[in-house]
Design a protein around this motif. Structure first.
Motif, short mmCIF file in Angstrom:
data_model
loop_
_atom_site.label_atom_id
_atom_site.label_comp_id
_atom_site.label_asym_id
_atom_site.label_seq_id
_atom_site.Cartn_x
_atom_site.Cartn_y
_atom_site.Cartn_z
N SER A 32 26.23 29.22 66.19
CA SER A 32 25.09 28.41 65.75
C SER A 32 25.53 26.97 65.50
O SER A 32 24.88 26.01 65.94
CB SER A 32 24.47 29.01 64.50
OG SER A 32 23.44 28.20 64.00
N LEU A 35 26.24 25.20 68.88
CA LEU A 35 25.00 24.92 69.62
C LEU A 35 24.23 23.76 69.00
O LEU A 35 23.82 22.83 69.71
CB LEU A 35 24.12 26.18 69.65
CG LEU A 35 24.67 27.34 70.47
CD1 LEU A 35 23.92 28.62 70.13
CD2 LEU A 35 24.59 27.04 71.95
N THR A 58 16.50 23.47 68.84
CA THR A 58 17.48 24.24 68.07
C THR A 58 16.86 25.41 67.30
O THR A 58 17.58 26.16 66.64
CB THR A 58 18.24 23.33 67.09
OG1 THR A 58 17.32 22.72 66.18
CG2 THR A 58 19.03 22.25 67.83
N LYS A 61 18.51 28.72 67.63
CA LYS A 61 19.98 28.64 67.61
C LYS A 61 20.55 28.96 66.23
O LYS A 61 21.71 28.69 65.96
CB LYS A 61 20.45 27.24 68.03
CG LYS A 61 19.85 26.66 69.30
CD LYS A 61 20.05 27.48 70.52
CE LYS A 61 19.66 26.79 71.82
NZ LYS A 61 18.24 26.67 72.10
N ILE A 66 20.78 34.03 67.24
CA ILE A 66 21.91 34.42 68.09
C ILE A 66 22.18 35.92 67.97
O ILE A 66 22.54 36.55 68.96
CB ILE A 66 23.15 33.56 67.74
CG1 ILE A 66 22.85 32.10 68.08
CG2 ILE A 66 24.38 34.06 68.49
CD1 ILE A 66 23.83 31.11 67.53
N VAL A 99 23.05 29.67 79.07
CA VAL A 99 23.55 28.87 77.94
C VAL A 99 24.93 28.35 78.30
O VAL A 99 25.76 29.11 78.81
CB VAL A 99 23.64 29.73 76.65
CG1 VAL A 99 24.32 28.97 75.52
CG2 VAL A 99 22.27 30.23 76.21
N TYR A 101 27.16 25.34 76.12
CA TYR A 101 27.25 24.22 75.19
C TYR A 101 28.67 24.11 74.66
O TYR A 101 29.32 25.12 74.41
CB TYR A 101 26.30 24.40 74.00
CG TYR A 101 24.84 24.28 74.37
CD1 TYR A 101 24.22 23.03 74.38
CD2 TYR A 101 24.09 25.39 74.71
CE1 TYR A 101 22.88 22.91 74.71
CE2 TYR A 101 22.75 25.28 75.04
CZ TYR A 101 22.15 24.04 75.04
OH TYR A 101 20.83 23.91 75.37
#
Length: 169
Positions: A32, A35, A58, A61, A66, A99, A101
Motif C-alpha cells: 500500500s 503504491l 489510490t 490501494k 490489497i 499493476v 509501480y
C-alpha cells in the motif's frame, strides 16, 4: 535470459540485493505504501497534483484493498531491495499486466524492469503469446523501451489517460 526463439535478451541483470517474489498477506501494508507513494510522487504527469484524482486513483490501494487483490485471480509480486519492499506488480489470468509501480526511492535501479520481466515470464508460462496493459503517461516510455507497442490512441480514464500497449511474448 533467452526468449522462446532462443534469442538472448539482456536487461543489465538483477541488481545485488534485489529479488522479486510472490506477494503475501504479510506484505499488504508495504505494498500500500509503495503504491500510494508511487502514484502521488511519480505520476504528476497523470494527475497534475489534483487531490480528487489522486484520491480516486489510490482508493483501492489500502491494505484492505490489497488483501482483496490477494484473494482474487491475479498473481501479485513484490520487489525488494536490501529486504525492503520497493515495487509491486500483478498480472491477470487473461494476459494483462494489471499493476506495476515502483517506490520513488527505487526508481532507476532496475526494480520496474525486474517486475515486468516476472510478469512477462509468468504470462508466457501460462500459455499467453501476447500481453497487454494500460500504461500511464508517466510509465509509457518505460514500456516502449522494453519492447511494448502502442495499440491505439490514448483513452481518457477516471483520473488519467490510458495508453493501451501490447507485447508479443
Amino acid at each position: 535470459m533467452q526468449n522462446k526463439r532462443g534469442i538472448s535478451q539482456t536487461f543489465g541483470g538483477v541488481p545485488q540485493g534485489q529479488r522479486v517474489r510472490t506477494a503475501t498477506v504479510f506484505d499488504v501494508f508495504d505494498m500500500s505504501r509503495v503504491l500510494i507513494r508511487s502514484i502521488t510522487e511519480l505520476c504528476e504527469a497523470d494527475h497534475q497534483g489534483d487531490p480528487d484524482q489522486i484520491a480516486a486513483w489510490t482508493a483501492n490501494k489500502s491494505p484492505e484493498g490489497i488483501r482483496q487483490w490477494l484473494s482474487g485471480a491475479h498473481d501479485l509480486w513484490v520487489a525488494e531491495l536490501q529486504g525492503q519492499i520497493c515495487g509491486v506488480g500483478a498480472a491477470s489470468p487473461d494476459g494483462v499486466v494489471s499493476v506495476l509501480y515502483v517506490d520513488p526511492s527505487a526508481v532507476g535501479r532496475g526494480v520496474g524492469t525486474a517486475l515486468l520481466m516476472q510478469a512477462e515470464q509468468h504470462l508466457r508460462e501460462a500459455g499467453h503469446h501476447k500481453a497487454t496493459l494500460d500504461s500511464t503517461a508517466t510509465a509509457r516510455d518505460f514500456y516502449l523501451r522494453l519492447g511494448w507497442s502502442e495499440d491505439c490512441t490514448p483513452q481518457v480514464g477516471f483520473a488519467k489517460a490510458k495508453y493501451p500497449l501490447s507485447k508479443v511474448l
